[in-house]
Every structure is written in structure tokens, then in C-alpha cells.
Design a protein around this motif. Structure first.
Motif, PDB file in Angstrom:
ATOM      1  N   PHE A  44       0.825  -1.225   0.062  1.00  0.00           N
ATOM      2  CA  PHE A  44      -0.113   0.033   0.128  1.00  0.00           C
ATOM      3  C   PHE A  44       0.849   1.354   0.021  1.00  0.00           C
ATOM      4  N   TRP A  48       1.341   3.637  -3.306  1.00  0.00           N
ATOM      5  CA  TRP A  48       0.405   4.991  -3.068  1.00  0.00           C
ATOM      6  C   TRP A  48       1.529   5.967  -3.379  1.00  0.00           C
ATOM      7  N   LYS A  51       2.220   6.082  -6.954  1.00  0.00           N
ATOM      8  CA  LYS A  51       0.997   6.618  -7.820  1.00  0.00           C
ATOM      9  C   LYS A  51       0.856   8.162  -7.720  1.00  0.00           C
ATOM     10  N   VAL A  52       0.857   8.641  -6.635  1.00  0.00           N
ATOM     11  CA  VAL A  52       0.965  10.082  -6.427  1.00  0.00           C
ATOM     12  C   VAL A  52       2.013  10.738  -7.149  1.00  0.00           C
ATOM     13  N   ALA A 142      -6.618   8.024   4.382  1.00  0.00           N
ATOM     14  CA  ALA A 142      -7.318   6.540   4.413  1.00  0.00           C
ATOM     15  C   ALA A 142      -7.397   6.463   5.990  1.00  0.00           C
ATOM     16  N   TRP A 242      -3.935   6.791   7.628  1.00  0.00           N
ATOM     17  CA  TRP A 242      -2.841   7.279   6.820  1.00  0.00           C
ATOM     18  C   TRP A 242      -2.958   8.567   6.592  1.00  0.00           C
ATOM     19  N   ASN A 263      -6.223  10.382  -4.678  1.00  0.00           N
ATOM     20  CA  ASN A 263      -5.791   9.322  -3.877  1.00  0.00           C
ATOM     21  C   ASN A 263      -5.995   8.932  -2.337  1.00  0.00           C
ATOM     22  N   SER A 264      -7.125   9.652  -2.060  1.00  0.00           N
ATOM     23  CA  SER A 264      -7.698   9.596  -0.681  1.00  0.00           C
ATOM     24  C   SER A 264      -8.961   9.015  -0.898  1.00  0.00           C
ATOM     25  N   THR A 268      -8.946   4.260  -1.626  1.00  0.00           N
ATOM     26  CA  THR A 268      -7.762   4.278  -1.108  1.00  0.00           C
ATOM     27  C   THR A 268      -7.623   3.284   0.166  1.00  0.00           C
ATOM     28  N   ALA A 272      -5.489  -0.096   1.331  1.00  0.00           N
ATOM     29  CA  ALA A 272      -4.828  -0.312   2.301  1.00  0.00           C
ATOM     30  C   ALA A 272      -5.335  -1.308   3.247  1.00  0.00           C
TER      31      ALA A 272
END
Length: 349
Positions: A44, A48, A51-52, A142, A242, A263-264, A268, A272
């Protein structure tokens, strides 16, 4: 001609400066308290972060620091993020008992399913309804849960409730330690980084934690048996967030805020939790390969454990209600979120 060239150069310089200001680049330092090889960082946190970075066209770089390398202790992680010591990180609110009491509703015995993905979807729904005020001084990216909580101990596996009598077991949260006490164990609360040393020194005889964390804690070497309960509900589960420093988030340009926002949230959080599901399969296999005893408490004994769990829930409702919270509504909403998301986990690849 010279004037025209100078003017053109000046215009280009101003445009370049403006473009540079618009294309602000940011490095975010996120911290967690476990091995970088464990499931959440592997499946995760790092994906993550990657990806961001991709979604921002490289303008946001997220650096992940394991094992509290940027300083502080795991129980103070929320404050480190809030105060800007780190830009973001992984938080277990339950490491500060009593500070975030509403979150404990999700951690009640046998509350969530053994699928981290499903439980995490429920956690996000519950968080949106009840916890955003509690976490108002950080940016919540998240909210999630892990997979099944398993009893790992030295010696034979737990077969029935009487086998808990007097056993010193590490507990990760207040709800978990309350249940262990009801079962007759001697619960000792501690954050996960302290668990292996406590085992090796005999401070505890074992503890409850996930399959996925077991290899990074060397539980294949430090314990002999691993016991789950029957059925599809977890003996216990932990609630995580997160999160990101709020001022750092607010200081981002709008387009980079949008990347963090994209991405939240619900999906997301599900990712996780899914990371733990993947890690549970791998972690359990390591324990099997080590030749350790893998056991499951039978349905009859599990039902007796559930009854003790309901005592924990009832006492918790009374306790928090005396503090001005609607304990019954919190439990009802937690259960409703779990029911809504049950059976929605996608098959693992």
C-alpha cells in the motif's frame, strides 16, 4: 532590433519564472513504525507514493521512512504529523488509549470480517460519519483495518478458553486487552516494535497480531503456535489512519491538492486493507513452512468467546456513554458499516 530581442528575452524569462512557480515540486516525508518488508509498506504505502508521483507528473515525491527513522515513538505518531515533525504517516489511534474513544467502536471484538479490504471500507464509512472532527487537525487520506487478529504464542496452540488462563499476551489496543482479560489472559499493552524483544526476554508468552506481521517480527522463530478463531469475524482488529500534516496539504497548489484528494478516501482505504489481505496469505505460509502449529479454535469455543466479547461491548457502551458519547449509536453504526461492506472484497490475484 536590440530592443525587440531584449523585450522578447525578458518576456521569456518572466514566462519561465511563472511556469516554474506554477509547476511547484514538493517532497513529502511519510513515516511508519514497522519493517519496510511488511505488507502495508510493500503493498500500500509504496504503491500509493508511486501513484501520487505519477499522477502529479513527478511534481510530488513521497519518501517513505520505516521504523520511525525520522524520530519519535509509534504511540506519538499522530502528534508528529499534526505538529509537522513529519509530513505524513501511519497512525494507530488506539496507541493513545482514551484520546480517540469513538474509533474504538470499530475495534470491538468480532466486529469486522477477516477481510481487511471489507473492514477498511467499513472503517472509511464510519470515519466519515463519526471521526473527522476527532482528526480535524490532520488531513486524513485513508482509514483502514487489518485482516484477522491471531494468537501467536510459545508452546501449544490455544484450543479452548481455559488455555488463556494466566498467559501473558501482548495486546495492541484497549479493546483487545479488555477481551484478553475476559478470556483469563494477562494482557500487556505494547506497540508492535516492542513485541519481539518482549517475547525473547520472556516479558510476554505471546500476543495477538496479524499473519502478515508475523515474519517481520520473526514469530516463526520466537513462537511455536498460531491460533485463529472459527467463522468469518476477526477476534479483534486495529483501526489505522494514513494521514498528512494539514498545513502542508493546505500549502500545496490546488492542482497538487487535487492529486492527494484523488488518492484519498474510500477506494484508497480499501487498497490499504487489501494490502493486509495479501500479506496475510504470505505471512501464514511462512509460519507453515517453519513447521509451527497452525490451529483454529472450534465453533463452540468461538461462540463462548463471542459472548465474552459482547460483555466487552456492553461495558464499553456504558463507559463512553458516561463520558457523553452515544455508545449504542457508535456500535450500531459500526455494525451497519460492516454489514454494508461485507462480501465486497475482490478476489486476490
Amino acid at each position: 532590433m536590440k530592443i525587440t530581442l531584449k523585450s522578447a528575452a525578458l518576456t521569456a524569462l518572466v514566462a519561465t519564472a511563472a511556469q516554474s512557480a506554477f509547476a511547484q515540486e514538493v517532497t513529502l516525508r511519510f513515516q511508519h513504525f514497522v519493517s519496510p518488508k511488511s505488507a502495508n509498506p510493500t503493498y500500500f504505502m509504496q504503491p500509493w507514493a508511486d501513484k501520487v508521483e505519477r499522477d502529479s507528473d513527478g511534481r510530488i515525491k513521497v519518501e517513505i521512512y520505516p521504523l520511525m527513522q525520522l524520530g519519535g515513538k509509534a504511540p506519538s505518531q499522530y502528534d508528529l504529523i499534526r505538529d509537522g515533525v513529519v509530513d505524513g504517516g501511519w497512525v494507530i489511534p488506539g496507541y493513545q488509549p482514551g484520546r480517540f474513544p469513538e474509533a474504538e467502536a470499530m475495534e470491538m471484538p468480532f466486529m469486522v470480517t477477516k477481510k481487511g479490504e471489507e473492514a477498511s471500507k467499513a472503517a472509511w464509512i464510519f470515519t466519515q460519519k463519526h471521526l473527522m472532527d476527532d482528526f480535524a487537525d490532520v488531513k486524513v487520506i485513508a482509514a483502514h483495518m487489518h485482516g484477522p487478529g491471531v494468537v501467536h504464542k510459545k508452546g501449544p496452540a490455544i484450543a479452548e478458553i481455559s488455555d488463556f488462563d494466566g498467559v501473558k499476551l501482548r495486546g495492541p489496543s484497549r479493546p483487545a486487552t479488555l477481551l484478553l482479560s475476559k478470556l483469563g489472559a494477562n494482557p500487556i499493552g505494547m506497540a508492535v516494535p516492542a513485541f519481539p524483544e518482549a517475547l525473547s526476554k520472556g516479558v510476554v508468552d505471546g500476543g495477538v497480531i496479524t499473519w502478515e506481521m508475523a515474519p517481520s517480527l520473526k514469530l516463526d522463530e520466537l513462537t511455536d503456535s498460531h491460533t485463529d478463531v472459527a467463522g468469518d469475524k476477526s477476534l479483534y482488529s486495529l483501526f489505522f489512519i494514513w494521514a498528512m500534516n494539514k498545513d502542508v496539504y493546505e500549502g500545496l497548489p490546488d492542482d497538487l491538492k487535487a492529486v492527494i484528494d484523488a488518492n484519498s478516501g474510500f477506494e484508497t482505504s480499501a487498497l490499504a486493507g487489501r494490502a493486509h489481505d495479501t500479506g496475510d496469505i504470505e505471512g501464514k505460509q511462512v509460519m507453515i513452512d517453519a513447521g509451527n502449529e497452525i490451529a483454529e479454535i472450534n465453533q463452540e469455543q468461538t461462540e463462548l468467546m463471542k459472548a465474552l466479547g459482547e460483555e466487552v461491548v456492553a461495558e464499553w457502551i456504558e463507559e463512553v456513554s458516561q463520558k457523553g458519547l452515544d455508545g449504542e449509536a457508535l456500535i450500531s453504526d459500526a455494525r451497519a458499516a460492516v454489514q454494508l461492506t461485507e462480501g465486497t472484497a475482490a478476489p486476490l490475484e
